[in-house]
Design a protein around this motif. Structure first.
Motif, PDB file in Angstrom:
ATOM      1  N   TYR A 162      -6.621  11.684  -3.993  1.00  0.00           N
ATOM      2  CA  TYR A 162      -7.221  12.141  -5.242  1.00  0.00           C
ATOM      3  C   TYR A 162      -6.930  10.896  -5.796  1.00  0.00           C
ATOM      4  N   GLY A 163      -7.134   9.689  -5.553  1.00  0.00           N
ATOM      5  CA  GLY A 163      -7.094   8.452  -6.523  1.00  0.00           C
ATOM      6  C   GLY A 163      -5.703   7.956  -6.768  1.00  0.00           C
ATOM      7  N   ASP A 164      -4.471   8.795  -6.313  1.00  0.00           N
ATOM      8  CA  ASP A 164      -3.121   8.305  -6.343  1.00  0.00           C
ATOM      9  C   ASP A 164      -2.701   7.843  -5.034  1.00  0.00           C
ATOM     10  N   HIS A 165      -2.059   6.659  -5.026  1.00  0.00           N
ATOM     11  CA  HIS A 165      -1.284   6.054  -4.027  1.00  0.00           C
ATOM     12  C   HIS A 165       0.173   6.802  -3.868  1.00  0.00           C
ATOM     13  N   ASN A 166       0.490   7.541  -2.708  1.00  0.00           N
ATOM     14  CA  ASN A 166       1.713   8.059  -2.604  1.00  0.00           C
ATOM     15  C   ASN A 166       2.547   7.549  -1.336  1.00  0.00           C
ATOM     16  N   LEU A 167       3.632   7.361  -1.564  1.00  0.00           N
ATOM     17  CA  LEU A 167       4.258   7.044  -0.321  1.00  0.00           C
ATOM     18  C   LEU A 167       4.899   8.250   0.256  1.00  0.00           C
ATOM     19  N   MET A 168       4.659   8.512   1.682  1.00  0.00           N
ATOM     20  CA  MET A 168       4.595   9.594   2.458  1.00  0.00           C
ATOM     21  C   MET A 168       5.463   9.230   3.756  1.00  0.00           C
ATOM     22  N   GLN A 169       6.150  10.390   3.992  1.00  0.00           N
ATOM     23  CA  GLN A 169       6.810  10.197   5.489  1.00  0.00           C
ATOM     24  C   GLN A 169       6.288  11.254   6.361  1.00  0.00           C
ATOM     25  N   LYS A 170       5.901  10.656   7.346  1.00  0.00           N
ATOM     26  CA  LYS A 170       5.246  11.523   8.330  1.00  0.00           C
ATOM     27  C   LYS A 170       6.459  12.410   8.971  1.00  0.00           C
ATOM     28  N   GLU A 171       5.833  13.669   9.170  1.00  0.00           N
ATOM     29  CA  GLU A 171       6.773  14.803  10.036  1.00  0.00           C
ATOM     30  C   GLU A 171       5.993  15.622  10.730  1.00  0.00           C
ATOM     31  N   GLU A 172       6.552  16.386  11.715  1.00  0.00           N
ATOM     32  CA  GLU A 172       5.877  16.926  12.550  1.00  0.00           C
ATOM     33  C   GLU A 172       4.614  17.943  12.141  1.00  0.00           C
ATOM     34  N   ASN A 173       4.595  18.719  11.097  1.00  0.00           N
ATOM     35  CA  ASN A 173       3.626  19.290  10.533  1.00  0.00           C
ATOM     36  C   ASN A 173       2.811  18.629   9.592  1.00  0.00           C
ATOM     37  N   GLY A 174       2.755  17.445   9.310  1.00  0.00           N
ATOM     38  CA  GLY A 174       2.052  16.625   8.342  1.00  0.00           C
ATOM     39  C   GLY A 174       2.866  15.750   7.764  1.00  0.00           C
ATOM     40  N   TYR A 175       2.847  15.469   5.976  1.00  0.00           N
ATOM     41  CA  TYR A 175       3.443  14.545   5.369  1.00  0.00           C
ATOM     42  C   TYR A 175       4.208  15.121   4.593  1.00  0.00           C
ATOM     43  N   ALA A 176       5.444  14.392   4.005  1.00  0.00           N
ATOM     44  CA  ALA A 176       6.228  14.748   2.793  1.00  0.00           C
ATOM     45  C   ALA A 176       6.251  13.701   1.998  1.00  0.00           C
ATOM     46  N   LEU A 177       6.058  14.141   0.664  1.00  0.00           N
ATOM     47  CA  LEU A 177       6.034  13.295  -0.419  1.00  0.00           C
ATOM     48  C   LEU A 177       7.252  12.676  -0.802  1.00  0.00           C
ATOM     49  N   ILE A 178       7.542  11.179  -0.741  1.00  0.00           N
ATOM     50  CA  ILE A 178       8.609  10.601  -1.160  1.00  0.00           C
ATOM     51  C   ILE A 178       8.508  10.068  -2.273  1.00  0.00           C
ATOM     52  N   VAL A 179       7.681   9.155  -2.852  1.00  0.00           N
ATOM     53  CA  VAL A 179       7.308   8.593  -4.226  1.00  0.00           C
ATOM     54  C   VAL A 179       5.991   8.678  -4.605  1.00  0.00           C
ATOM     55  N   PRO A 180       5.577   9.311  -5.626  1.00  0.00           N
ATOM     56  CA  PRO A 180       4.219   9.601  -5.965  1.00  0.00           C
ATOM     57  C   PRO A 180       3.901   8.189  -6.844  1.00  0.00           C
ATOM     58  N   ASP A 181       2.563   8.159  -7.069  1.00  0.00           N
ATOM     59  CA  ASP A 181       1.941   7.016  -7.793  1.00  0.00           C
ATOM     60  C   ASP A 181       2.651   5.495  -7.603  1.00  0.00           C
ATOM     61  N   VAL A 182       2.571   5.108  -6.565  1.00  0.00           N
ATOM     62  CA  VAL A 182       3.211   3.937  -6.190  1.00  0.00           C
ATOM     63  C   VAL A 182       2.195   2.804  -6.592  1.00  0.00           C
ATOM     64  N   LEU A 183       2.930   2.064  -7.264  1.00  0.00           N
ATOM     65  CA  LEU A 183       2.358   0.651  -7.707  1.00  0.00           C
ATOM     66  C   LEU A 183       2.451  -0.549  -6.549  1.00  0.00           C
ATOM     67  N   ASN A 184       3.690  -0.886  -6.229  1.00  0.00           N
ATOM     68  CA  ASN A 184       4.081  -1.834  -5.102  1.00  0.00           C
ATOM     69  C   ASN A 184       4.970  -1.290  -4.240  1.00  0.00           C
ATOM     70  N   VAL A 185       4.951  -1.849  -2.885  1.00  0.00           N
ATOM     71  CA  VAL A 185       5.993  -1.385  -2.013  1.00  0.00           C
ATOM     72  C   VAL A 185       6.615  -2.656  -1.296  1.00  0.00           C
ATOM     73  N   TYR A 186       7.971  -2.698  -0.908  1.00  0.00           N
ATOM     74  CA  TYR A 186       8.641  -3.811  -0.674  1.00  0.00           C
ATOM     75  C   TYR A 186       9.376  -3.157   0.728  1.00  0.00           C
ATOM     76  N   VAL A 187       9.569  -4.000   1.653  1.00  0.00           N
ATOM     77  CA  VAL A 187      10.219  -3.562   2.742  1.00  0.00           C
ATOM     78  C   VAL A 187      11.066  -4.701   3.349  1.00  0.00           C
ATOM     79  N   LYS A 188      12.526  -4.114   3.730  1.00  0.00           N
ATOM     80  CA  LYS A 188      13.392  -5.090   4.348  1.00  0.00           C
ATOM     81  C   LYS A 188      13.910  -4.243   5.603  1.00  0.00           C
ATOM     82  N   GLN A 189      13.655  -4.374   6.758  1.00  0.00           N
ATOM     83  CA  GLN A 189      14.021  -3.707   7.981  1.00  0.00           C
ATOM     84  C   GLN A 189      13.611  -2.273   7.571  1.00  0.00           C
TER      85      GLN A 189
END
Length: 135
Positions: free
Chosen positions: A47-74
């Protein structure tokens, strides 16, 4: 004449039913603009918002809503969001930081989400890679 009207009515009801089922099931079949971040974490546009989600057995779990940037290290993720952590981390969480630009910084690790200050973000970000950003 009466029989043709009944057939036409049944045909129209069947067409309407197919139309309704198609509209409601599109959400399940349309690609939700998923972007894989790292090990089970993805950015999903819903619905127009970008959300950081975690994949689970039965779908996705919301981790951080309305994400603007994502940075990763390992396996560690830093997410910049426009949403105050007290609205999604848990019911008793009170945000410690109140930024003027309405950007909140979160570090996501295996055991949950933790809000960090902009100072901590600037220190940590040097060793992280930007993997996703709102266009």
């Amino acid at each position: 004449m009466k029989m043709n009207f009944k057939r036409l009515l049944i045909f129209l009801l069947v067409l309407f039913g197919i139309f309704v089922i198609t509209i409601f099931s599109l959400d399940f079949f349309i690609d939700k603009n998923e972007f894989h971040v790292v090990n089970g974490y993805s950015i999903l546009e819903i619905y127009g918002d970008h959300n950081l989600m975690q994949k689970e057995e039965n779908g996705y779990a919301l981790i951080v809503p309305d994400v603007l940037n994502v940075y990763v290290k390992q396996n560690s993720i830093i997410a910049v969001s426009a949403v105050d952590g007290s609205l999604f981390i848990n019911a008793e969480y009170k945000s410690r930081y109140f930024p003027k630009d309405h950007r909140y910084y979160y570090i996501v690790k295996q055991f949950g989400v933790q809000e960090i200050s902009i100072v901590d973000f600037r220190k940590l970000i040097e060793s992280y890679n930007l993997v996703w950003s709102v266009k």
